[in-house]
Design a protein around this motif. Structure first.
Motif, PDB file in Angstrom:
ATOM      1  N   VAL A 145      14.714   3.988  -1.992  1.00  0.00           N
ATOM      2  CA  VAL A 145      14.473   3.981  -2.928  1.00  0.00           C
ATOM      3  C   VAL A 145      15.344   6.145  -3.884  1.00  0.00           C
ATOM      4  CG1 VAL A 145      12.523   4.460  -4.944  1.00  0.00           C
ATOM      5  CG2 VAL A 145      12.776   2.944  -3.307  1.00  0.00           C
ATOM      6  N   ASP A 146      15.528   5.670  -4.699  1.00  0.00           N
ATOM      7  CA  ASP A 146      16.462   7.135  -4.536  1.00  0.00           C
ATOM      8  C   ASP A 146      15.149   7.589  -5.435  1.00  0.00           C
ATOM      9  OD1 ASP A 146      18.609   6.134  -3.858  1.00  0.00           O
ATOM     10  OD2 ASP A 146      19.552   5.190  -5.962  1.00  0.00           O
ATOM     11  N   ASP A 147      15.626   9.363  -5.004  1.00  0.00           N
ATOM     12  CA  ASP A 147      15.053  10.182  -5.534  1.00  0.00           C
ATOM     13  C   ASP A 147      13.362   9.932  -5.938  1.00  0.00           C
ATOM     14  OD1 ASP A 147      17.133  11.536  -6.016  1.00  0.00           O
ATOM     15  OD2 ASP A 147      18.058  10.103  -8.112  1.00  0.00           O
ATOM     16  N   ILE A 148      13.321  10.011  -4.487  1.00  0.00           N
ATOM     17  CA  ILE A 148      11.461  10.570  -4.888  1.00  0.00           C
ATOM     18  C   ILE A 148      11.032  11.694  -3.972  1.00  0.00           C
ATOM     19  CG2 ILE A 148      11.242   7.551  -4.996  1.00  0.00           C
ATOM     20  CD1 ILE A 148       9.469   7.972  -2.070  1.00  0.00           C
ATOM     21  N   VAL A 149       9.536  12.383  -4.760  1.00  0.00           N
ATOM     22  CA  VAL A 149       9.330  13.093  -3.989  1.00  0.00           C
ATOM     23  C   VAL A 149       8.042  13.334  -3.185  1.00  0.00           C
ATOM     24  CG1 VAL A 149      10.922  14.673  -5.411  1.00  0.00           C
ATOM     25  CG2 VAL A 149       8.414  14.300  -5.743  1.00  0.00           C
ATOM     26  N   ALA A 150       7.311  11.923  -3.770  1.00  0.00           N
ATOM     27  CA  ALA A 150       5.548  11.893  -3.498  1.00  0.00           C
ATOM     28  C   ALA A 150       5.713  10.384  -3.197  1.00  0.00           C
ATOM     29  CB  ALA A 150       4.730  11.982  -4.179  1.00  0.00           C
ATOM     30  N   VAL A 151       4.523   9.527  -1.924  1.00  0.00           N
ATOM     31  CA  VAL A 151       3.359   8.939  -2.638  1.00  0.00           C
ATOM     32  C   VAL A 151       2.273   8.967  -1.641  1.00  0.00           C
ATOM     33  CG1 VAL A 151       5.908   7.557  -0.519  1.00  0.00           C
ATOM     34  CG2 VAL A 151       3.811   9.223   0.214  1.00  0.00           C
ATOM     35  N   GLY A 152       1.360   7.472  -2.303  1.00  0.00           N
ATOM     36  CA  GLY A 152       0.434   7.843  -2.188  1.00  0.00           C
ATOM     37  C   GLY A 152      -0.245   6.693  -2.863  1.00  0.00           C
ATOM     38  N   GLY A 153      -1.174   6.758  -3.085  1.00  0.00           N
ATOM     39  CA  GLY A 153      -1.923   5.633  -3.414  1.00  0.00           C
ATOM     40  C   GLY A 153      -3.526   5.859  -4.104  1.00  0.00           C
ATOM     41  N   LEU A 154      -4.053   4.294  -4.696  1.00  0.00           N
ATOM     42  CA  LEU A 154      -5.060   4.228  -4.913  1.00  0.00           C
ATOM     43  C   LEU A 154      -6.180   4.650  -2.737  1.00  0.00           C
ATOM     44  CD1 LEU A 154      -7.527   4.366  -7.222  1.00  0.00           C
ATOM     45  CD2 LEU A 154      -7.252   1.603  -6.296  1.00  0.00           C
ATOM     46  N   THR A 155      -7.098   5.525  -3.670  1.00  0.00           N
ATOM     47  CA  THR A 155      -7.626   5.998  -2.533  1.00  0.00           C
ATOM     48  C   THR A 155      -8.856   4.731  -2.219  1.00  0.00           C
ATOM     49  OG1 THR A 155      -9.292   7.749  -1.856  1.00  0.00           O
ATOM     50  CG2 THR A 155      -9.724   7.264  -3.159  1.00  0.00           C
ATOM     51  N   LEU A 156      -8.775   5.136  -0.958  1.00  0.00           N
ATOM     52  CA  LEU A 156      -9.302   5.258  -0.051  1.00  0.00           C
ATOM     53  C   LEU A 156      -8.001   4.983   0.593  1.00  0.00           C
ATOM     54  CD1 LEU A 156     -10.825   6.370   2.078  1.00  0.00           C
ATOM     55  CD2 LEU A 156     -12.282   4.251   2.645  1.00  0.00           C
ATOM     56  N   GLY A 157      -7.321   3.452   1.132  1.00  0.00           N
ATOM     57  CA  GLY A 157      -6.394   2.758   1.247  1.00  0.00           C
ATOM     58  C   GLY A 157      -5.203   2.871   1.646  1.00  0.00           C
ATOM     59  N   ALA A 158      -4.002   3.853   0.634  1.00  0.00           N
ATOM     60  CA  ALA A 158      -3.511   4.533   0.470  1.00  0.00           C
ATOM     61  C   ALA A 158      -3.639   5.969   1.140  1.00  0.00           C
ATOM     62  CB  ALA A 158      -3.142   4.424  -1.010  1.00  0.00           C
ATOM     63  N   ASP A 159      -4.412   6.404   1.132  1.00  0.00           N
ATOM     64  CA  ASP A 159      -5.134   8.004   2.203  1.00  0.00           C
ATOM     65  C   ASP A 159      -3.732   7.965   3.263  1.00  0.00           C
ATOM     66  OD1 ASP A 159      -6.287   7.972  -0.828  1.00  0.00           O
ATOM     67  OD2 ASP A 159      -7.862   9.007   0.238  1.00  0.00           O
ATOM     68  N   PRO A 160      -4.202   7.097   4.454  1.00  0.00           N
ATOM     69  CA  PRO A 160      -3.663   7.450   5.837  1.00  0.00           C
ATOM     70  C   PRO A 160      -1.853   7.460   6.071  1.00  0.00           C
ATOM     71  CG  PRO A 160      -5.276   6.034   5.422  1.00  0.00           C
ATOM     72  CD  PRO A 160      -5.711   6.585   4.328  1.00  0.00           C
ATOM     73  N   ILE A 161      -2.066   5.800   4.494  1.00  0.00           N
ATOM     74  CA  ILE A 161      -0.530   5.516   4.483  1.00  0.00           C
ATOM     75  C   ILE A 161       0.636   7.144   4.356  1.00  0.00           C
ATOM     76  CG2 ILE A 161       0.970   4.120   3.891  1.00  0.00           C
ATOM     77  CD1 ILE A 161      -1.641   1.774   3.987  1.00  0.00           C
ATOM     78  N   ALA A 162      -0.172   6.864   3.369  1.00  0.00           N
ATOM     79  CA  ALA A 162       0.726   8.826   2.364  1.00  0.00           C
ATOM     80  C   ALA A 162       0.714   9.173   3.506  1.00  0.00           C
ATOM     81  CB  ALA A 162      -0.152   8.598   1.279  1.00  0.00           C
ATOM     82  N   ASN A 163      -0.528  10.219   3.611  1.00  0.00           N
ATOM     83  CA  ASN A 163      -0.029  11.040   4.662  1.00  0.00           C
ATOM     84  C   ASN A 163       0.909  11.135   5.901  1.00  0.00           C
ATOM     85  OD1 ASN A 163      -2.043  12.791   3.394  1.00  0.00           O
ATOM     86  ND2 ASN A 163      -3.454  11.731   4.603  1.00  0.00           N
ATOM     87  N   ALA A 164       0.981   9.369   6.902  1.00  0.00           N
ATOM     88  CA  ALA A 164       1.796   8.871   7.825  1.00  0.00           C
ATOM     89  C   ALA A 164       2.669   9.059   7.157  1.00  0.00           C
ATOM     90  CB  ALA A 164       1.654   7.808   8.025  1.00  0.00           C
ATOM     91  N   ILE A 165       3.264   9.014   6.148  1.00  0.00           N
ATOM     92  CA  ILE A 165       4.683   8.949   5.738  1.00  0.00           C
ATOM     93  C   ILE A 165       4.837  10.698   5.302  1.00  0.00           C
ATOM     94  CG2 ILE A 165       6.024   8.080   3.593  1.00  0.00           C
ATOM     95  CD1 ILE A 165       4.344   5.618   3.343  1.00  0.00           C
TER      96      ILE A 165
END
Length: 192
Positions: A68-88
């Motif tokens: 996925v080109d030119d992305i700067v950040a990852v995340g999503g709806l709390t709570l499920g996405a939080d540890p995934i975004a942090n791991a990435i």
């Protein structure tokens, strides 16, 4: 079935699949967040918050979104996405293209700055929404909606486990790329 880009990442993926099968799949009668009924529940929070799985999740998900080109950040709806975004985010810090993380609250704060999206500044930037499992895609799409209100450009939704029950179609109908690291075939489960 998804295959990782290197033998090392595929080994991580197989390790994660084994952990999911052994420790995160529960059989019984469950009501999912979508309201749908299921005879099994994949509790990925049990693993996204586990020291054994989190590093592999970071590597696998970073590999999944690498195209996925030119992305700067990852995340999503709390709570499920939080540890995934942090791991990435942590895994990406070892690369030439580090990513930041953000958290999308279910509702804007009613105090302080009144923000719904916290963390990385996403206005005018390409981002990927992450999720642990997805049934209908509605949690991811709620995050997409909030991100768009903040001026971000969500371009993809990446999930660890795709339940194969309509989330992909819902996400793609919104013009987003759908990416999944593991699906029910990998886990020997049937779509419900």
């Amino acid at each position: 079935m998804t295959v990782s880009s290197t033998p090392e990442l595929e080994a991580d993926r197989q390790y994660l699949i084994a952990l999911i099968e052994d420790e995160a799949v529960f059989h019984g009668d469950f009501t999912l967040s979508s309201g749908k009924q299921a005879t099994y529940y994949v509790d990925m929070r049990k693993l996204t918050l586990d020291h054994r799985a989190a590093p592999a999740i970071g590597r696998i998900m970073l590999d999944l979104i690498r195209g996925v080109d030119d992305i700067v950040a990852v995340g999503g709806l709390t709570l499920g996405a939080d540890p995934i975004a942090n791991a990435i985010m942590h895994e990406s810090s070892r690369t030439h293209r580090p990513l930041d993380a953000f958290v999308v609250r279910k509702e804007p704060k009613d105090h302080g700055r009144g923000r719904q999206v916290e963390g990385a500044d996403v206005a005018g930037k390409r981002v990927v929404v992450v999720e642990d499992t997805s049934t209908t895609g509605q949690s991811a799409l709620k995050a997409v909606e909030a991100l768009r209100r903040e001026g971000a450009e969500p371009v993809a939704v990446a999930v660890i486990v795709d339940r194969k029950t309509g989330a992909q179609a819902a996400v793609e109908a919104e013009g987003l790329v759908w990416l999944a690291a593991v699906d029910l075939d990998d886990l020997g489960l049937d779509a419900q």
